[in-house]
Design a protein around this motif. Structure first.
Motif, short mmCIF file in Angstrom:
data_model
loop_
_atom_site.label_atom_id
_atom_site.label_comp_id
_atom_site.label_asym_id
_atom_site.label_seq_id
_atom_site.Cartn_x
_atom_site.Cartn_y
_atom_site.Cartn_z
N MET A 268 0.84 -1.20 0.00
CA MET A 268 0.00 0.00 0.00
C MET A 268 0.88 1.25 0.00
N ARG A 269 1.92 1.23 0.83
CA ARG A 269 2.81 2.41 0.92
C ARG A 269 3.46 2.69 -0.43
N ARG A 270 3.96 1.65 -1.12
CA ARG A 270 4.63 1.85 -2.39
C ARG A 270 3.64 2.30 -3.45
N ARG A 271 2.41 1.73 -3.44
CA ARG A 271 1.40 2.11 -4.41
C ARG A 271 1.03 3.58 -4.25
N THR A 272 0.93 4.02 -3.01
CA THR A 272 0.60 5.42 -2.76
C THR A 272 1.68 6.33 -3.31
N LEU A 273 2.95 5.95 -3.11
CA LEU A 273 4.04 6.76 -3.64
C LEU A 273 3.97 6.84 -5.15
N LEU A 274 3.70 5.71 -5.78
CA LEU A 274 3.68 5.69 -7.23
C LEU A 274 2.59 6.57 -7.80
N THR A 275 1.46 6.68 -7.12
CA THR A 275 0.34 7.41 -7.68
C THR A 275 0.27 8.85 -7.24
N THR A 276 0.95 9.21 -6.16
CA THR A 276 0.82 10.58 -5.67
C THR A 276 2.11 11.37 -5.68
N ALA A 277 3.27 10.72 -5.70
CA ALA A 277 4.53 11.45 -5.54
C ALA A 277 5.09 11.98 -6.85
N LEU A 278 4.35 11.80 -7.95
CA LEU A 278 4.89 12.23 -9.23
C LEU A 278 4.69 13.71 -9.48
N ALA A 279 3.81 14.35 -8.77
CA ALA A 279 3.64 15.79 -8.95
C ALA A 279 4.93 16.49 -8.55
N LEU A 280 5.24 17.56 -9.25
CA LEU A 280 6.51 18.25 -9.02
C LEU A 280 6.71 18.62 -7.57
N GLY A 281 5.69 19.19 -6.95
CA GLY A 281 5.85 19.59 -5.55
C GLY A 281 6.10 18.42 -4.65
N GLY B 160 7.54 14.78 -23.86
CA GLY B 160 6.25 15.44 -23.73
C GLY B 160 5.84 15.64 -22.28
N PRO B 161 4.89 16.53 -22.05
CA PRO B 161 4.52 16.91 -20.67
C PRO B 161 3.77 15.85 -19.91
N ASP B 162 3.15 14.89 -20.59
CA ASP B 162 2.33 13.90 -19.89
C ASP B 162 3.12 12.73 -19.34
N GLU B 163 4.30 12.46 -19.91
CA GLU B 163 5.04 11.26 -19.53
C GLU B 163 5.49 11.31 -18.08
N SER B 164 5.87 12.47 -17.59
CA SER B 164 6.37 12.55 -16.21
C SER B 164 5.26 12.35 -15.18
N ARG B 165 4.00 12.43 -15.61
CA ARG B 165 2.90 12.28 -14.66
C ARG B 165 2.48 10.82 -14.48
N VAL C 152 10.04 5.43 -10.01
CA VAL C 152 10.81 6.45 -10.71
C VAL C 152 9.94 7.69 -10.86
N LEU C 153 10.50 8.84 -10.53
CA LEU C 153 9.78 10.10 -10.55
C LEU C 153 10.32 10.97 -11.68
N GLY C 154 9.43 11.64 -12.38
CA GLY C 154 9.83 12.48 -13.49
C GLY C 154 9.48 13.94 -13.26
N VAL C 155 10.36 14.82 -13.72
CA VAL C 155 10.12 16.26 -13.68
C VAL C 155 10.32 16.78 -15.11
N ASP D 105 12.08 16.45 -23.00
CA ASP D 105 12.12 15.29 -22.11
C ASP D 105 11.96 15.71 -20.66
N SER D 106 12.15 14.76 -19.78
CA SER D 106 12.03 14.98 -18.33
C SER D 106 13.32 14.54 -17.64
N ASP D 107 13.52 15.06 -16.44
CA ASP D 107 14.55 14.51 -15.55
C ASP D 107 13.91 13.37 -14.78
N TRP D 108 14.64 12.26 -14.66
CA TRP D 108 14.09 11.07 -13.99
C TRP D 108 14.95 10.72 -12.78
#
Length: 577
Positions: free
Chosen positions: A1-14, A205-210, A222-225, A269-272
């Motif tokens: 659950m903890r990892r799933r939450t990170l994957l779905t919520t931690a991708l926003a830049l902030g 593109g802008p959508d890939e990092s999200r 993996v997080l993208g900016v 591209d994005s920074d990963w």
């Protein structure tokens, strides 16, 4: 659950860096984010990210740079060693200022040459001393996010690997009151730990990092900016601001980068970053152990398990293809010209850089042995000459047209410090002949006096031929006729700005100029090896610039209250283990 939450919520830049609001504290040494790298350009690929965090979230970033890059190339002049290090510091400070970065802390460790070995780097840097300095700087700068390089060993500079390993260890040791205690320095518990991940550059593109991403090797999130975010400060995208900043790394030849990035958002591209820890706790992933690891990868596997992050070693050893093999025939008299080499012609194929046409750059090699001398003939077809270097400036030969010959006499080297490597340029400025040196090997420096090199350059220019005689006695160990290993490489430059465009190699897999594991094998029929001789330590240049001689570092120390580093403890390269 903890990892799933990170994957779905931690991708926003902030959420990537700003899990906590910026710390509004009067401490001038504080930075919200701390990047830890090895050389004065290792942060360059993330300046768009650090700039966004600063502009849009008020987050400050500081940098720890272990060396000043004294062992790198110099595309702007003849300076090397400490003089080059101070130039590279100036470049780094100018480039990072585009991202609002003010504080760069140098550890004054020596940068020697390009190696894939973290263990060799650890001996040169004094690993424990370097770790202690990083721990103390984390405690002084009090970051909530630590960003570092990729610690994995495949095809990556050993200094990058080691700086990442030490950053990872220091992330937790900084919070441990028993680790490297010092008067007036309280433990500090950083929150997030990120590592650069260079393997998602095809996602534009802008959508890939999200989108949620998982590293296919480690199984970690993996997080993208995205770099295309507009900047009010620079009145362009952060991708363009980063490109402009990168061109400030002049000694590395980055002024040759195109000054403009695409304006189409779909082409940016994005920074990963791999998320290694959150809430000060490691992110866990399944562990996949590998069998039959070569020593360099086995050492990393042991480190990852010892550090409590065993999943980092998943797939750390690449699948090496079958190495090429040849026979070096003995000849009755010293060969001269291609007709005197009875052995097979070895094709050199594309390894890195622009993919050439046969007329642009192609090459073959021939080998022979006369007595205890190895003869190598390399013919290069080339449509445009690169810059001619001065006879005393052929170190780091890859800046122009050059041939490199790499020899592992016993075929058992784990890094190039127990090998012989020579770089040869076919002509020197203004109208001179060929010149050779030894590079990134057992004794970097001038070519041995017993070595002979000739070169023929066509007029009009269509390429060149280099012929070298290398005494086997010049190698760091007696040549084993059944396990001898070698590689032959060609560097092609089509410009006058001391930058290369194309690289070829006989064995082109991975990082062939620095990885003896992928070099081809060569049999020496009829050769009787010399008696074993005592192993001598490699001679590695360790001249480093110091913060005490840097006006910028001294000014920063006065402003932040963080003293410049004490002189490093005496170091010894030692013999490779």
């Amino acid at each position: 659950m903890r990892r799933r939450t990170l994957l779905t919520t931690a991708l926003a830049l902030g959420a990537v860096a700003a899990g906590h609001a910026p710390a509004h504290r009067p401490d001038p040494a504080h930075n919200d984010v701390l990047f830890i790298g090895a050389h004065p350009d290792d942060e360059a690929q993330n300046l768009a990210t650090f700039g966004q965090w600063h502009e849009h979230h008020g987050l400050t970033t500081g940098i720890i740079t272990v060396t000043r890059g004294e062992g790198g190339g110099n595309a702007t002049g003849p300076e090397e060693g400490a003089a080059l290090g101070l130039i590279r510091e100036t470049e780094e400070r100018a480039a990072t200022a585009y991202a609002g970065i003010e504080n760069i802390y140098y550890l004054d460790k020596p940068d020697f040459w390009y190696t894939l070995s973290a263990p060799l780097t650890a001996r040169i840097w004094d690993e424990d001393d370097t770790l202690e300095r990083i721990v103390h700087l984390i405690r002084r700068t009090t970051p909530h996010t630590v960003v570092t390089m990729d610690p994995r060993p495949a095809g990556q500079h050993g200094a990058h690997q080691l700086s990442a390993r030490l950053a990872i260890e220091a992330f937790w040791k900084a919070a441990d009151p028993t680790a490297f205690p010092a008067p007036g320095l309280a433990p500090w518990r950083a929150v997030r730990l990120l590592a650069q991940n260079p393997h998602f550059t095809h996602l534009l593109g802008p959508d890939e990092s999200r989108k949620p991403r998982t590293d296919p090797h480690t199984g970690l999130p993996v997080l993208g900016v995205w770099s295309g975010t507009p900047s009010r400060v620079h009145r362009t995208t952060w991708a363009q601001a980063e490109r402009t900043a990168s061109r400030a790394y002049r000694t590395q030849g980055w002024t040759s980068l195109h000054p403009h990035v695409p304006t189409d958002p779909a082409r940016l591209d994005s920074d990963w970053f791999t998320l290694l820890a959150d809430d000060s706790r490691p992110i866990e992933a399944p562990v996949r152990d590998s069998a039959r690891l070569r020593p360099r990868y086995a050492e990393f596997h042991a480190w990852a398990h010892r550090t409590g992050l065993p999943w980092l070693a998943n797939g750390a050893q690449p699948d090496h293809p079958r190495r090429p093999s040849t026979t070096i025939p003995a000849v009755s008299r010293p060969p001269a010209g291609p007709d005197a080499y009875p052995g097979p012609e070895l094709p050199l194929t594309h390894w890195e850089g622009d993919t050439p046409t046969p007329a642009d750059c192609s090459a073959t090699a021939r080998l022979a042995r006369h007595g205890d001398d190895l003869y190598v003939l390399v013919h290069v077809t080339d449509d445009r000459p690169g810059a001619a270097l001065a006879p005393g400036d052929v170190k780091r030969h890859w800046r122009t047209d050059a041939v490199e010959i790499a020899l592992d006499p016993r075929g058992d080297s784990d890094d190039t410090s127990t090998t012989f490597k020579t770089g040869i340029v076919p002509r020197t400025a203004p109208h001179g002949g060929p010149a050779a040196e030894r590079d990134a090997d057992h004794h970097q420096g001038p070519a041995p006096a017993s070595m002979r090199v000739t070169a023929t350059v066509t007029d009009p220019y269509r390429g060149y031929t280099i012929e070298a005689r290398i005494p086997l006695s010049a190698l760091p160990a007696p040549a084993d006729p059944d396990r001898f290993a070698l590689n032959i490489l060609v560097y092609d430059s089509d410009t006058n700005d001391h930058t290369g465009q194309t690289r070829l190699a006989w064995s082109p897999h991975g990082t062939p100029q620095a990885d003896p594991y992928v070099w081809g094998t060569a049999h020496l029929p009829g050769h009787t090896p010399a008696p074993p001789t005592p192993t001598t330590p490699p001679i590695i240049p360790t001249e480093a610039a110091t913060s005490a001689t840097s006006p910028a570092a001294l000014t920063q120390a006065h402003r932040t209250g963080i003293p410049i580093p004490a002189p490093p403890r005496p170091h010894s390269s030692g013999s490779p283990s």
